[in-house]
Scaffold this motif. Sequence first.
Motif: not given
Length: 88
Positions: A18-26, A46-54, A62-73
């Motif tokens: 949820l936190w990563g999704f809010v950051i991705s939307l921002k 698509i937003t949750f996947t590609f916005a942190p990479i962008y 790098w924080f959104p990428l680490i948060l989104n993918y790190g929480s899943g891992i």
Amino acid sequence: MGALLKVLGYIIFIVGGLWGFVISLKIVVDHLGFIGGAIAFTIFPITFTFAPIYAAIADSNWFPLILNYGSGISCAILVAISESIDRN
């Protein structure tokens, strides 16, 4: 012990997701405006996947990428450990 690790893993997954999704939307709203944010909310996987990479590539954030993918891992690792404990 296994159930505790599984619950902890799912809590990390939900809160991080949820936190990563809010950051991705921002990220999308900051770069594309309100209309882009509305479209991004509609196509949220698509937003949750590609916005942190962008953000990592374009803004060196790098924080959104680490948060989104790190929480899943980390969730996957904790659930796998809990399953291993419960088998024995």
